[in-house]
Design an enzyme around this catalytic site. Structure first.
Site, PDB file in Angstrom:
ATOM      1  N   GLU A 121      28.806  11.276  -0.677  1.00  0.00           N
ATOM      2  CA  GLU A 121      28.260  12.043   0.388  1.00  0.00           C
ATOM      3  C   GLU A 121      29.059  13.254   0.611  1.00  0.00           C
ATOM      4  O   GLU A 121      29.709  13.564   1.576  1.00  0.00           O
ATOM      5  CB  GLU A 121      28.187  10.992   1.911  1.00  0.00           C
TER       6      GLU A 121
ATOM      7  N   HIS B 248      29.138  11.501   7.616  1.00  0.00           N
ATOM      8  CA  HIS B 248      28.505  10.777   6.303  1.00  0.00           C
ATOM      9  C   HIS B 248      27.321  11.445   6.039  1.00  0.00           C
ATOM     10  O   HIS B 248      26.572  12.560   6.731  1.00  0.00           O
ATOM     11  CB  HIS B 248      28.202   9.507   6.950  1.00  0.00           C
TER      12      HIS B 248
ATOM     13  N   GLU C 224      25.375  11.352  10.616  1.00  0.00           N
ATOM     14  CA  GLU C 224      24.604  11.224   9.406  1.00  0.00           C
ATOM     15  C   GLU C 224      23.769  12.232   9.087  1.00  0.00           C
ATOM     16  O   GLU C 224      23.110  12.873  10.027  1.00  0.00           O
ATOM     17  CB  GLU C 224      23.931   9.935   9.479  1.00  0.00           C
TER      18      GLU C 224
END
Length: 375
Positions: free
Chosen positions: A169, A259, A335
């Site tokens: 990531e 992330h 995210e």
């Protein structure tokens, strides 16, 4: 014609490559793990024609749904990464590209190299407001490094930021680079106001071994670091153990863990609704943070994300839930997509390294909105 991945974060296995229209590849699994999805390789060719590259084991990867509507990235100079034609049939991921130079790189997302990581640490430490702290070593003997930004003083909030627990990531470390760039800008009012009120403890890469090895999700021992926070060990997960010990020593008033998500084409956050100590104070802080971020950037949204944990049902092995419960603080997992932001698509670049950096800068504005209420 040659295909190689013998470099930092490289990952691919060549099954067959006898002509531009018959290139068959496979992604290598993380060491001591069944996780795989990250790829990064170089194609050298003298053929000025369309090349068809088939990743034959895509359908059994860690997140096969992540290939739907996904486009791989490519680069000729390893600086600018653009999207290329990619198709997925449920089994095989097919990349089609007409090379405009003799050598071209392909990757799952714009890589963030270990050399760039080292440059980030050592260039940043030159700022008078920043200190580089070594926490210990990984299983492969690499440094676990933390940047302390701001002057620790009584009454200042302690804000922790970690990135890249899952090494594939890479957008997470791009975000941190953008955040640091703004935080250390003396002419930026948001940065100046924050550093008057808080000290930042930033770990730009929680998993340097996995990053160099070309892993998607685990460290050198095959441990998923974001499942190690309840009982980490120096034998299996020294990265988490060392950062966790420093948190216990210093304290935490706010925590952000960066992330990337393989499936969802959006930027979103996941909080601590399921931890035992979750209350109206934390909920109000979460709401303020999200509302501010919605105001400052259209890249962020709250409609799509993970299902909320039921009260008391949180997975306490995750960084965000363990930190949120241990320190009774605002804690968020941030995210970003591997694909594109479906609300603001870019056909040429998709979600990118540059957009990740800009989101990092915007996150500081949302942090300023809550800093006075953290304790």
């Amino acid at each position: 014609m040659k295909i190689t991945s013998n470099f930092d974060s490289g990952n691919i296995e060549v099954i067959q490559a006898d002509s531009p229209d018959n290139i068959q590849l496979a992604i290598r699994k993380d060491n001591e793990s069944d996780f795989y999805q990250w790829f990064h390789f170089r194609l050298s060719t003298e053929h000025a024609e369309l090349h068809t590259l088939k990743i034959t084991n895509a359908g059994t990867s860690a997140y096969p749904d992540g290939w739907k509507d996904y486009q791989a990235v490519a680069s000729y100079d390893r600086q600018s990464w653009f999207r290329v034609e990619t198709e997925y049939d449920g089994t095989t991921l097919t990349i089609k590209h007409f090379p405009e130079a003799e050598s071209v790189y392909f990757a799952y997302f714009a890589p963030y190299s270990y050399e760039r990581h080292m440059d980030l640490l050592h260039q940043t430490q030159l700022d008078y407001n920043c200190q580089l702290v070594e926490l210990g070593e990984t299983l492969d003997g690499r440094d676990m490094s933390m940047l302390v930004v701001g002057e620790p003083e009584a009454g200042k909030k302690k804000i922790w930021i970690t990135a890249r627990q899952h090494p594939g990531e890479s957008m997470a470390e791009w975000l941190v680079e953008g955040l640091l760039e703004r935080l250390l800008d003396e002419d930026d009012g948001v940065a100046r106001a924050l550093l008057n009120k808080a000290v930042f403890y930033i770990v730009p890469n929680m998993n340097p071994d996995g990053s160099v090895r070309g892993h998607l999700r685990t460290n050198a021992a095959g441990a998923n670091l974001n499942r190690e926070w309840l009982t980490p060990s120096m034998e299996k997960s020294p990265e988490v153990y060392l950062v966790r010990q420093k948190m216990l020593e210093i304290g935490v008033d706010m925590f952000l863990d960066m992330h990337g998500d393989e499936n969802l084409p959006y930027n979103f956050v996941a909080g601590t609704e399921g931890v035992p100590s979750y209350n109206d104070r934390i909920k109000a802080l979460e709401t303020q943070f999200k509302q501010t971020l919605l105001t400052v950037t259209p890249e962020f949204q709250t409609e799509f994300g993970y299902e909320l944990d039921e009260p008391g049902k949180a997975n306490m092995t995750l960084a965000t839930t363990w930190v949120g419960e241990q320190f009774k603080c605002l804690a968020y997992t941030v995210e970003m997509p591997f694909k594109d932001n479906a609300n603001l698509p870019d056909d040429a670049y998709g979600w990118s390294d540059i957009r990740s950096m800009k989101l990092g800068q915007d996150i500081l504005t949302a942090t300023l909105a809550v800093v006075d209420q953290l304790r």
